[in-house]
Scaffold this active site. Structure first.
Site, PDB file in Angstrom:
ATOM      1  N   PHE A 145     -10.423 -10.091 -18.131  1.00  0.00           N
ATOM      2  CA  PHE A 145     -10.640 -10.876 -19.337  1.00  0.00           C
ATOM      3  C   PHE A 145     -12.146 -11.094 -19.437  1.00  0.00           C
ATOM      4  O   PHE A 145     -12.802 -11.428 -18.453  1.00  0.00           O
ATOM      5  CB  PHE A 145      -9.891 -12.211 -19.227  1.00  0.00           C
ATOM      6  CG  PHE A 145      -9.934 -13.003 -20.486  1.00  0.00           C
ATOM      7  CD1 PHE A 145      -9.138 -12.642 -21.568  1.00  0.00           C
ATOM      8  CD2 PHE A 145     -10.764 -14.102 -20.613  1.00  0.00           C
ATOM      9  CE1 PHE A 145      -9.178 -13.370 -22.750  1.00  0.00           C
ATOM     10  CE2 PHE A 145     -10.806 -14.833 -21.792  1.00  0.00           C
ATOM     11  CZ  PHE A 145     -10.013 -14.476 -22.864  1.00  0.00           C
ATOM     12  N   ASP A 214      -7.977 -15.011 -10.359  1.00  0.00           N
ATOM     13  CA  ASP A 214      -7.752 -15.675 -11.636  1.00  0.00           C
ATOM     14  C   ASP A 214      -6.260 -15.564 -11.945  1.00  0.00           C
ATOM     15  O   ASP A 214      -5.736 -14.464 -12.134  1.00  0.00           O
ATOM     16  CB  ASP A 214      -8.595 -14.993 -12.723  1.00  0.00           C
ATOM     17  CG  ASP A 214      -8.428 -15.648 -14.085  1.00  0.00           C
ATOM     18  OD1 ASP A 214      -7.364 -16.257 -14.338  1.00  0.00           O
ATOM     19  OD2 ASP A 214      -9.351 -15.538 -14.908  1.00  0.00           O
ATOM     20  N   TYR A 239      -2.776 -23.855 -20.026  1.00  0.00           N
ATOM     21  CA  TYR A 239      -2.201 -23.909 -21.371  1.00  0.00           C
ATOM     22  C   TYR A 239      -1.326 -22.717 -21.727  1.00  0.00           C
ATOM     23  O   TYR A 239      -0.855 -22.615 -22.854  1.00  0.00           O
ATOM     24  CB  TYR A 239      -3.284 -24.111 -22.439  1.00  0.00           C
ATOM     25  CG  TYR A 239      -4.501 -23.211 -22.332  1.00  0.00           C
ATOM     26  CD1 TYR A 239      -4.430 -21.874 -22.681  1.00  0.00           C
ATOM     27  CD2 TYR A 239      -5.707 -23.720 -21.889  1.00  0.00           C
ATOM     28  CE1 TYR A 239      -5.540 -21.057 -22.592  1.00  0.00           C
ATOM     29  CE2 TYR A 239      -6.835 -22.913 -21.792  1.00  0.00           C
ATOM     30  CZ  TYR A 239      -6.744 -21.584 -22.151  1.00  0.00           C
ATOM     31  OH  TYR A 239      -7.847 -20.787 -22.056  1.00  0.00           O
ATOM     32  N   LYS A 240      -1.118 -21.802 -20.794  1.00  0.00           N
ATOM     33  CA  LYS A 240      -0.256 -20.655 -21.075  1.00  0.00           C
ATOM     34  C   LYS A 240       1.161 -20.974 -20.561  1.00  0.00           C
ATOM     35  O   LYS A 240       1.851 -21.802 -21.146  1.00  0.00           O
ATOM     36  CB  LYS A 240      -0.852 -19.405 -20.451  1.00  0.00           C
ATOM     37  CG  LYS A 240      -2.223 -19.037 -21.030  1.00  0.00           C
ATOM     38  CD  LYS A 240      -2.759 -17.756 -20.413  1.00  0.00           C
ATOM     39  CE  LYS A 240      -4.200 -17.491 -20.809  1.00  0.00           C
ATOM     40  NZ  LYS A 240      -4.337 -17.081 -22.219  1.00  0.00           N
ATOM     41  N   ARG A 388       1.127  -7.850 -28.068  1.00  0.00           N
ATOM     42  CA  ARG A 388       1.509  -8.541 -26.827  1.00  0.00           C
ATOM     43  C   ARG A 388       2.705  -9.458 -27.086  1.00  0.00           C
ATOM     44  O   ARG A 388       2.717 -10.210 -28.071  1.00  0.00           O
ATOM     45  CB  ARG A 388       0.357  -9.406 -26.303  1.00  0.00           C
ATOM     46  CG  ARG A 388      -0.868  -8.655 -25.858  1.00  0.00           C
ATOM     47  CD  ARG A 388      -1.765  -9.523 -24.958  1.00  0.00           C
ATOM     48  NE  ARG A 388      -1.947 -10.889 -25.472  1.00  0.00           N
ATOM     49  CZ  ARG A 388      -2.555 -11.854 -24.798  1.00  0.00           C
ATOM     50  NH1 ARG A 388      -3.029 -11.620 -23.576  1.00  0.00           N
ATOM     51  NH2 ARG A 388      -2.702 -13.051 -25.325  1.00  0.00           N
TER      52      ARG A 388
END
Lengths: 427, 427
Positions: A145, A214, A239-240, A388
């Site tokens: 990312f 990560d 937050y995922k 996605r």
């Protein structure tokens, strides 16, 4: 049998399968703990859905803790120690014993702390940047990312290291006696590919370096085993799959044995051994608290604390089992409904290499995603050509997976001839 | 006239004065926009009181923006651009034109960004740490809030600079051709002393260095004039006089002319020119956005956004005038009520050197503050012997100031013979 008849039979069979799978789903009741509607929400790998208890908790934080108790809440409402207390609540989902996780700051900022600290630990007492230190290389996942790559470049520049990007499969080959630290993603944010955390960690340790993982795209979706696999440092967002809310604070794991040598590039009064001593000399706290920096963001932090309640009685193994069953079933439905060659899955078929999302490549992905969203199936789009679909086992059903595949097939059929369009992109 | 009679007359006179001052106070109506009770709250220099509109706004963010719109809110609810949009709302209070302020991260993290970036700008194209760069000194206020000192030491270490602590009065004397950057506090968090921002900024510029001002203890209490005085970079929190709530995100000001050379040590996807391009190469945004890093903390950020509504129709000049009148009046009441020599004000009497708090030194300060709080007067305590009273002009009245002084006098009279005790400390 006509084609239409055959298609209807396939629909009926898969819908029946979905019903059976949902009926047997031991996590099915968890769906009721979230605020959902008739949308198929497959973007929980970007922003998790709202747990139903969050609103009341945050209202209490605002009206009573802030509004009435005001400054007293730093002590009486436990605000001051919230980062480590909530870190300990999160720890089991990461496979970490208590005392190693704090929740604070953004993932990017925590990557910076972890990576610079990792370089310093690997170098022992050598100053940074220091004259030609023995270990002067940081290896970073070349498919990472973007933020992780930018921060790794900054950490390298500030510690006098050379940055070596390598795709995860090539990482073992670039490691050596000059490697100080390695920054890797547990799952690829684009493809959903799961990387070999135990194996890569062992490779990094074999050359005497430290690894920073990560976990943004895996924590809350599958067991991590940080302690078990000897991971040195780890970071991730909340937050995922952890449903902490938009931009909720990230976390930082510092393995117990590294804590005495964790030398943060962001030393703040919140990580001081005696924060209210207000001393000019910095003396870090003994434990995970030294991963903190400034005053914690209480509203967002306590929203995440409330969001953690949904994990009660849930095992990481059960979540993983459902996640794999969901993604298997979605792929099966896509194969049944979508004409061959119209989309290509870039997510590995092997369970050991799959996270909790499916990434499908198709030429007009931006326009397709826009139409999917209009039709009530929310995933997201990643440039240039990736759709996605994230599967959050706590609230996504098998019926959702079947419906998503069916709507995708319909959408692709309708848009075969149309030009690509811009679609909103998730985070 | 008996002593008691004289004291009663003094009380009556000062209370009458307080009534008159409150009656003439053009900011008096603002008090109604906060959630307050019968406590005299003089700790707004640590945690501002709750603005009444915040609860409903945050509830809407949670239930509608997160709960219903979910991922779409990054675009549709303006979450993505909130740091710069809210920065522009805050900017007038800092004396800054639009496009120079972002709200994100903690003050500590922003000090780090600002200081490292300042060193890099001062050095021009020299690498950091670089071989013997011409400018290799960072000057820091020796009386600073501890975090700023720790972060300055870290910035110095990572950029190969020497750290030179100096009290603000001595700063001009330590500046020279080797100075790269200077980190100063606009007001001293302990004493409440206001430093000469225009004069010190000019001194720093005279040697070709850059100055970073920490505005935590002044923004919202007095006019700052960042643009007018040529300040290079500034940071501050939003939870003191700006009432953003516990740990609400801090801000970073980057002067327009420095933005093209603002080279952040924390480059993130949020500061990228094209964040959703997901490019491996970092290309910073053109403007203040390059001060961002990771995903912004939306709940806390939008709570602060709502809290900014109370500034509607309020001028910084009016706030400053009331602040000085309040602290003058409080000192007058303390002088009238408290026996001479029992407390000593370490806040300068001169208006030009006074922020918006009064700091009184007394030997048993911890115990005294504990009793003050029990009696409904909330200030805080700073080791080893300081009572701090913060005056927030938007909601503190002259009657509050009189009552605080009176309760202080009573408390000191009652506790003359008692042993010191521990008191809660504010932030």
């Amino acid at each position: 049998m006509s084609e239409t008849h055959q298609a209807q039979e396939t629909y009926a069979q898969l819908r029946e399968r979905a019903e059976l799978l949902d009926a047997k789903d031991e996590l099915a009741a968890k769906r009721g703990e979230f605020v959902l509607d008739d949308t198929v929400y497959l973007d929980g790998n970007s922003l998790g859905a709202l747990p139903a208890n969050v609103e009341a908790r945050v209202a209490d934080v605002i009206t009573r803790e802030w509004g009435k108790l005001r400054i007293r809440s730093w002590e009486e409402s436990g605000w001051w120690t919230a980062p480590e207390r909530i870190g300990d609540r999160l720890a089991p989902l990461l496979g970490a014993a208590p005392g190693q996780v704090v929740v604070a700051d953004s993932t990017s900022v925590n990557v910076f702390k972890a990576l610079v600290a990792a370089v310093r630990i690997a170098r022992g007492d050598a100053p940074d940047p220091g004259p030609d230190p023995a270990r002067d290389e940081i290896v970073v996942d070349a498919t990472t990312f973007p933020t992780d790559g930018y921060i790794a470049a900054s950490a390298a520049r500030l510690t006098g290291c050379r940055l070596i990007p390598a795709v995860p499969a090539d990482v073992p080959g670039v490691l050596g006696p000059r490697t100080a630290a390695v920054l890797l993603n547990h799952a690829d944010y684009r493809s959903g590919r799961l990387h070999d955390l135990p194996g890569l960690t062992a490779s990094v340790h074999a050359v005497g370096a430290l690894v920073v993982w990560d976990l943004c795209h895996t924590a809350g979706a599958l067991p991590i085993g940080l302690d078990e696999h000897g991971v040195d440092l780890a970071v991730g967002c909340t937050y995922k799959y952890l449903n902490g809310g938009p931009g909720s604070p990230a976390y930082l794991y510092v393995r117990k044995e590294h804590q005495p040598r964790f030398d943060s590039p962001l030393p703040g009064w919140n990580s001081h051994a005696e924060p209210f001593g207000m001393r000019a000399e910095y003396k870090p706290a003994d434990d995970a608290v030294r991963g903190r920096v400034g005053t914690p963001d209480i509203l967002s932090l306590l929203a995440f604390d409330a969001a953690l309640n949904v994990w009660e009685g849930v095992s990481a193994a059960a979540v993983r089992a459902k996640s794999l069953a969901l993604t298997d079933f979605f792929l099966e439905c896509v194969a049944a409904y979508v004409p061959e060659g119209r989309v290509e899955s870039i997510t590995p078929a092997a369970h050991a290499e799959r996270g909790s999302q499916i990434a499908l490549r198709c030429p007009d992905a931006a326009g397709v995603m826009k139409r999917l969203i209009e039709r009530g199936v929310v995933g997201d789009y990643r440039a240039p050509d990736v759709l996605r679909f994230g599967f959050t086992p706590l609230y996504v059903s098998f019926a959702d997976a079947e419906r998503a595949a069916r709507v995708l097939a319909d959408t692709l059929a309708d848009t075969l001839e149309e030009a690509p369009e811009e679609a909103p992109e998730g985070l």
